[in-house]
Design a protein around this motif. Structure first.
Motif, mmCIF file in Angstrom:
data_model
loop_
_atom_site.group_PDB
_atom_site.id
_atom_site.type_symbol
_atom_site.label_atom_id
_atom_site.label_comp_id
_atom_site.label_asym_id
_atom_site.label_seq_id
_atom_site.Cartn_x
_atom_site.Cartn_y
_atom_site.Cartn_z
ATOM 1 N N ALA A 1 -2.915 4.302 2.713
ATOM 2 C CA ALA A 1 -4.056 3.507 3.167
ATOM 3 C C ALA A 1 -5.250 4.406 3.462
ATOM 4 N N TYR A 2 -4.981 5.516 4.126
ATOM 5 C CA TYR A 2 -6.051 6.464 4.435
ATOM 6 C C TYR A 2 -6.666 7.027 3.154
ATOM 7 N N ARG A 3 -5.829 7.376 2.189
ATOM 8 C CA ARG A 3 -6.325 7.981 0.954
ATOM 9 C C ARG A 3 -7.143 6.984 0.131
ATOM 10 N N ILE A 4 -6.720 5.726 0.102
ATOM 11 C CA ILE A 4 -7.488 4.710 -0.631
ATOM 12 C C ILE A 4 -8.855 4.505 0.018
ATOM 13 N N ALA A 5 -8.876 4.406 1.350
ATOM 14 C CA ALA A 5 -10.145 4.211 2.051
ATOM 15 C C ALA A 5 -11.093 5.380 1.816
ATOM 16 N N LYS A 6 -10.588 6.600 1.913
ATOM 17 C CA LYS A 6 -11.433 7.770 1.698
ATOM 18 C C LYS A 6 -11.902 7.859 0.248
ATOM 19 N N LEU A 7 -11.041 7.476 -0.678
ATOM 20 C CA LEU A 7 -11.416 7.491 -2.095
ATOM 21 C C LEU A 7 -12.591 6.555 -2.356
ATOM 22 N N LEU A 8 -12.512 5.342 -1.847
ATOM 23 C CA LEU A 8 -13.581 4.373 -2.073
ATOM 24 C C LEU A 8 -14.869 4.787 -1.365
ATOM 25 N N CYS A 9 -14.748 5.419 -0.203
ATOM 26 C CA CYS A 9 -15.942 5.890 0.501
ATOM 27 C C CYS A 9 -16.598 7.051 -0.237
ATOM 28 N N ARG A 10 -15.802 7.867 -0.916
ATOM 29 C CA ARG A 10 -16.364 8.987 -1.681
ATOM 30 C C ARG A 10 -17.024 8.521 -2.970
ATOM 31 N N ARG A 11 -16.412 7.556 -3.635
ATOM 32 C CA ARG A 11 -16.900 7.156 -4.951
ATOM 33 C C ARG A 11 -18.046 6.148 -4.887
ATOM 34 N N TYR A 12 -18.206 5.492 -3.760
ATOM 35 C CA TYR A 12 -19.246 4.463 -3.638
ATOM 36 C C TYR A 12 -20.072 4.701 -2.384
ATOM 37 N N LYS A 13 -21.322 4.297 -2.450
ATOM 38 C CA LYS A 13 -22.194 4.396 -1.286
ATOM 39 C C LYS A 13 -21.830 3.354 -0.236
ATOM 40 N N ILE B 1 0.865 -1.183 0.000
ATOM 41 C CA ILE B 1 0.000 0.000 0.000
ATOM 42 C C ILE B 1 0.899 1.229 0.000
ATOM 43 N N ASP B 2 0.944 1.912 -1.120
ATOM 44 C CA ASP B 2 1.784 3.092 -1.266
ATOM 45 C C ASP B 2 1.157 4.028 -2.290
ATOM 46 N N ARG B 3 1.875 5.071 -2.663
ATOM 47 C CA ARG B 3 1.318 6.046 -3.593
ATOM 48 C C ARG B 3 1.041 5.427 -4.963
ATOM 49 N N ILE B 4 1.909 4.506 -5.382
ATOM 50 C CA ILE B 4 1.677 3.845 -6.668
ATOM 51 C C ILE B 4 0.361 3.067 -6.624
ATOM 52 N N GLY B 5 0.149 2.313 -5.559
ATOM 53 C CA GLY B 5 -1.097 1.565 -5.421
ATOM 54 C C GLY B 5 -2.303 2.478 -5.383
ATOM 55 N N PHE B 6 -2.173 3.614 -4.711
ATOM 56 C CA PHE B 6 -3.264 4.588 -4.657
ATOM 57 C C PHE B 6 -3.610 5.103 -6.051
ATOM 58 N N ASP B 7 -2.581 5.436 -6.832
ATOM 59 C CA ASP B 7 -2.814 5.926 -8.196
ATOM 60 C C ASP B 7 -3.502 4.861 -9.054
ATOM 61 N N LEU B 8 -3.132 3.591 -8.861
ATOM 62 C CA LEU B 8 -3.759 2.518 -9.631
ATOM 63 C C LEU B 8 -5.221 2.337 -9.241
ATOM 64 N N VAL B 9 -5.532 2.502 -7.951
ATOM 65 C CA VAL B 9 -6.928 2.416 -7.503
ATOM 66 C C VAL B 9 -7.743 3.557 -8.113
ATOM 67 N N ILE B 10 -7.159 4.755 -8.162
ATOM 68 C CA ILE B 10 -7.841 5.884 -8.805
ATOM 69 C C ILE B 10 -8.185 5.535 -10.251
ATOM 70 N N ASP B 11 -7.211 4.971 -10.961
ATOM 71 C CA ASP B 11 -7.406 4.644 -12.372
ATOM 72 C C ASP B 11 -8.483 3.584 -12.567
ATOM 73 N N GLN B 12 -8.508 2.584 -11.693
ATOM 74 C CA GLN B 12 -9.409 1.454 -11.884
ATOM 75 C C GLN B 12 -10.839 1.727 -11.411
#
Length: 339
Positions: free
Chosen positions: A116-128, A82-93
């Protein structure tokens, strides 16, 4: 050419590897577009041979269709640090979201708490709704990410871990230690010094009849001679940095504000476990989270189908894929299975 497993191929071939490559390509076009990304990622997954991959793709396709066929769930697989690269890939997918609910299948040994915090917040924002499926290791920063999930689904082999921050060990380039070691060591040392002072003071006062002040001075000198040199080895600046590092997981946990987390559970995750490698299985997780369950039959079929992707955590590579769409799979530094 006819392979031992019954695959027939009439084109000129240099060997069985060429046959498997053509068969894999043929499978990619014969199956629906929603599973072509699975073909791509399985073919590149380390340790997945093309022969086994061809036998598995039908199972994968059916499992994804059964889980996501109604269009209600986005299925996101993440294996790696879990790092910035993984976060960027989650954004893309995950852009744009296809469904209101995302099920993230997460396998990781940990990584960066910020990511980890940014990925969790991203998924909470994009999905109900954010569901986390844990089929294997989900340690350290992976557990921090789990705090953002509304529901955690754990297989019998799934495990979370404590949230104590790992810091670089002094004078060591690659070795790390728990941020709790210095703090807990100081607490233990202080407790023993206070106990020693009390016992010494009592024995001197009862045995000599000297004044309270004089007995206290004697006890202080005895304790100072026993523990003084040990306390002098503590670096206050490093101690301060360790305390601040330990506050990271606690603060991010509060910011995620997961309704799924039970009262006092965050403090337990950060402070109470004796080892960073401590196994938090499903029964332990049920004491920390409100919504924890084992996979249902459909989810079990999915885990079995994508086992090559999620069983063994990748330490320096990323596999990030939204499997229910035809979007290209995101991956970094993957070893081709046929090379």
């Amino acid at each position: 050419f006819q392979a031992e497993d019954g695959i027939r191929d009439r084109s000129p071939s240099r060997g069985l590897g060429d046959v498997y490559k053509r068969q894999a390509t043929r499978f990619a076009f014969e199956y629906p577009a929603t599973t072509r990304g699975v073909v791509d990622v399985l073919q590149r997954c380390p340790g997945v041979f093309l022969g086994a991959f061809m036998e598995r793709i039908d199972q994968v396709s059916k499992a994804i269709e059964e889980l996501c066929g109604s269009g209600a769930i986005d299925l996101l697989v993440f294996n790696g640090p879990i790092d910035r690269i993984g976060f960027d890939l989650v954004i893309d997918q995950t852009k744009p979201p296809v469904a209101d609910t995302v099920m993230m299948v997460l396998t990781t040994l940990g990584g960066d708490a910020d990511a980890a915090y940014r990925i969790a917040k991203l998924l909470c924002r994009r999905y109900k709704t954010f569901q986390l499926l844990v089929p294997s290791y989900c340690k350290s920063a992976g557990t921090l990410l789990a705090l953002g999930a509304s529901e955690i689904i754990m297989t019998d082999t799934g495990e979370l871990g404590p949230l104590d921050v790992q810091i670089r060990k002094r004078d060591e380039l690659l070795m790390r230690e728990s941020g709790l070691e210095m703090v807990q060591g100081l607490q233990q040392l202080t407790s023993e010094a206070v106990d020693a002072f009390g016992k010494t003071f009592t024995e001197v006062a009862l045995g000599t009849g000297l004044s309270t002040r004089l007995c206290a001075d004697i006890a202080a000198k005895v304790v100072g001679s026993l523990y003084g040199n040990i306390f002098q080895q503590i670096d206050p600046i490093r101690l301060g940095s360790v305390i601040r590092a330990n506050a990271i997981a606690m603060h991010y946990g509060k910011l995620l504000g997961s309704k799924n987390l039970k009262p006092e559970a965050l403090g337990r995750l950060v402070l109470e476990y004796p080892s960073h490698d401590f196994v938090i299985d499903r029964s332990q997780a049920e004491q920390l989270f409100n919504a924890v369950r084992e996979p249902n039959q459909t989810e079990t079929k999915l885990v079995q189908a994508i086992e090559p992707l999620v069983k063994i955590p990748s330490t320096n590579k990323h596999i990030v894929a939204r499997l229910n769409t035809e979007r290209p799979v995101s991956y970094t530094h993957l070893t081709l299975a046929d090379e």
